[in-house]
Design a protein around this motif. Sequence first.
Motif, PDB file in Angstrom:
ATOM      1  N   ALA A  50      73.600  79.398  97.444  1.00  0.00           N
ATOM      2  CA  ALA A  50      73.895  77.992  97.742  1.00  0.00           C
ATOM      3  C   ALA A  50      74.322  77.301  96.450  1.00  0.00           C
ATOM      4  CB  ALA A  50      72.654  77.313  98.307  1.00  0.00           C
ATOM      5  N   ALA A  51      75.107  76.248  96.594  1.00  0.00           N
ATOM      6  CA  ALA A  51      75.548  75.481  95.424  1.00  0.00           C
ATOM      7  C   ALA A  51      74.344  74.792  94.789  1.00  0.00           C
ATOM      8  CB  ALA A  51      76.594  74.455  95.839  1.00  0.00           C
ATOM      9  N   GLU A  52      74.315  74.786  93.465  1.00  0.00           N
ATOM     10  CA  GLU A  52      73.204  74.171  92.730  1.00  0.00           C
ATOM     11  C   GLU A  52      73.688  73.782  91.337  1.00  0.00           C
ATOM     12  OE1 GLU A  52      68.566  75.086  91.427  1.00  0.00           O
ATOM     13  OE2 GLU A  52      69.745  76.692  92.313  1.00  0.00           O
ATOM     14  N   THR A  53      73.087  72.758  90.785  1.00  0.00           N
ATOM     15  CA  THR A  53      73.353  72.363  89.408  1.00  0.00           C
ATOM     16  C   THR A  53      72.100  72.652  88.594  1.00  0.00           C
ATOM     17  OG1 THR A  53      74.885  70.644  90.102  1.00  0.00           O
ATOM     18  CG2 THR A  53      73.983  70.466  87.877  1.00  0.00           C
ATOM     19  N   ILE A  54      72.264  73.427  87.523  1.00  0.00           N
ATOM     20  CA  ILE A  54      71.154  73.774  86.635  1.00  0.00           C
ATOM     21  C   ILE A  54      71.547  73.343  85.227  1.00  0.00           C
ATOM     22  CG2 ILE A  54      69.771  75.641  85.657  1.00  0.00           C
ATOM     23  CD1 ILE A  54      70.147  77.166  88.283  1.00  0.00           C
ATOM     24  N   ASP A  55      70.723  72.528  84.611  1.00  0.00           N
ATOM     25  CA  ASP A  55      70.998  72.009  83.260  1.00  0.00           C
ATOM     26  C   ASP A  55      72.404  71.446  83.140  1.00  0.00           C
ATOM     27  OD1 ASP A  55      68.448  72.607  82.333  1.00  0.00           O
ATOM     28  OD2 ASP A  55      69.022  74.576  81.583  1.00  0.00           O
ATOM     29  N   GLY A  56      72.840  70.740  84.157  1.00  0.00           N
ATOM     30  CA  GLY A  56      74.157  70.112  84.129  1.00  0.00           C
ATOM     31  C   GLY A  56      75.319  71.043  84.438  1.00  0.00           C
ATOM     32  N   PHE A 117      72.147  83.048  89.065  1.00  0.00           N
ATOM     33  CA  PHE A 117      73.005  81.871  88.983  1.00  0.00           C
ATOM     34  C   PHE A 117      74.369  82.284  88.450  1.00  0.00           C
ATOM     35  CE2 PHE A 117      74.272  77.879  86.680  1.00  0.00           C
ATOM     36  CZ  PHE A 117      74.401  77.069  87.797  1.00  0.00           C
ATOM     37  N   ARG A 118      75.416  81.890  89.182  1.00  0.00           N
ATOM     38  CA  ARG A 118      76.788  82.219  88.767  1.00  0.00           C
ATOM     39  C   ARG A 118      77.557  80.913  88.583  1.00  0.00           C
ATOM     40  NH1 ARG A 118      80.573  86.552  91.931  1.00  0.00           N
ATOM     41  NH2 ARG A 118      81.692  87.245  90.073  1.00  0.00           N
ATOM     42  N   PHE A 119      78.222  80.803  87.442  1.00  0.00           N
ATOM     43  CA  PHE A 119      78.962  79.584  87.149  1.00  0.00           C
ATOM     44  C   PHE A 119      80.295  79.911  86.478  1.00  0.00           C
ATOM     45  CE2 PHE A 119      76.376  80.598  83.507  1.00  0.00           C
ATOM     46  CZ  PHE A 119      77.204  80.381  82.415  1.00  0.00           C
ATOM     47  N   THR A 126      83.213  76.839  92.266  1.00  0.00           N
ATOM     48  CA  THR A 126      82.189  77.886  92.207  1.00  0.00           C
ATOM     49  C   THR A 126      82.794  79.220  92.611  1.00  0.00           C
ATOM     50  OG1 THR A 126      81.532  77.534  94.503  1.00  0.00           O
ATOM     51  CG2 THR A 126      80.304  76.307  92.816  1.00  0.00           C
ATOM     52  N   ILE A 127      82.100  80.265  92.243  1.00  0.00           N
ATOM     53  CA  ILE A 127      82.416  81.620  92.695  1.00  0.00           C
ATOM     54  C   ILE A 127      81.134  82.150  93.312  1.00  0.00           C
ATOM     55  CG2 ILE A 127      83.113  83.942  92.012  1.00  0.00           C
ATOM     56  CD1 ILE A 127      84.661  82.637  89.706  1.00  0.00           C
TER      57      ILE A 127
END
Length: 172
Positions: A50-56, A117-119, A126-127
């Motif tokens: 799922a889409a998520e924001t971690i540390d910006g 986590f993939r960014f 996103t990928i």
Amino acid sequence: MKAIKNILVLLFISISAVSCSGDDGKDGIDGVTGTANVIYSAWLTAPTAAAETIDGTFGMSTTINAPELSEDILAKGSILLYVSFGPDVHTIPYTSTAGGAVNTITAIASTKKIKLFRFRHTGEGTINLPTTLKWRYILIPGGIAASTGKAAKVNYSYMNYQEVCAHFNIAQ
């Protein structure tokens, strides 16, 4: 007769003690003290990401369970994580140009869980982390600190997956 029986019992105890010494067999797994307690998972699949924001940083995340991952391992041990797709196995973190953009798959470990986590490096879009990817963790509990002079710390990040498996006698 009683004297002969006592001599035979003493002889049996003496032979048993000698035959159980550690000098007449191979000493377990070669390597750093504490490696006999290495824990490794089977190849696992992860739930849908799922889409998520971690540390910006915006990306896709999912979590695999690692029930053996304890506070003690987090504080004193090492966690190795691998991803497999097709015939290839890669160490995490793993950077590639999948989806036409440079991106990285990384991991965040906590008690009993490992978040994947993939960014994208550009920060745009996103990928996905497909559920077809396979994941494997290797947990190495802390042993004797290198500063004691009794054991040297091994830097597993310089070893590829096959070398780590060979070092710890883990079936690939």
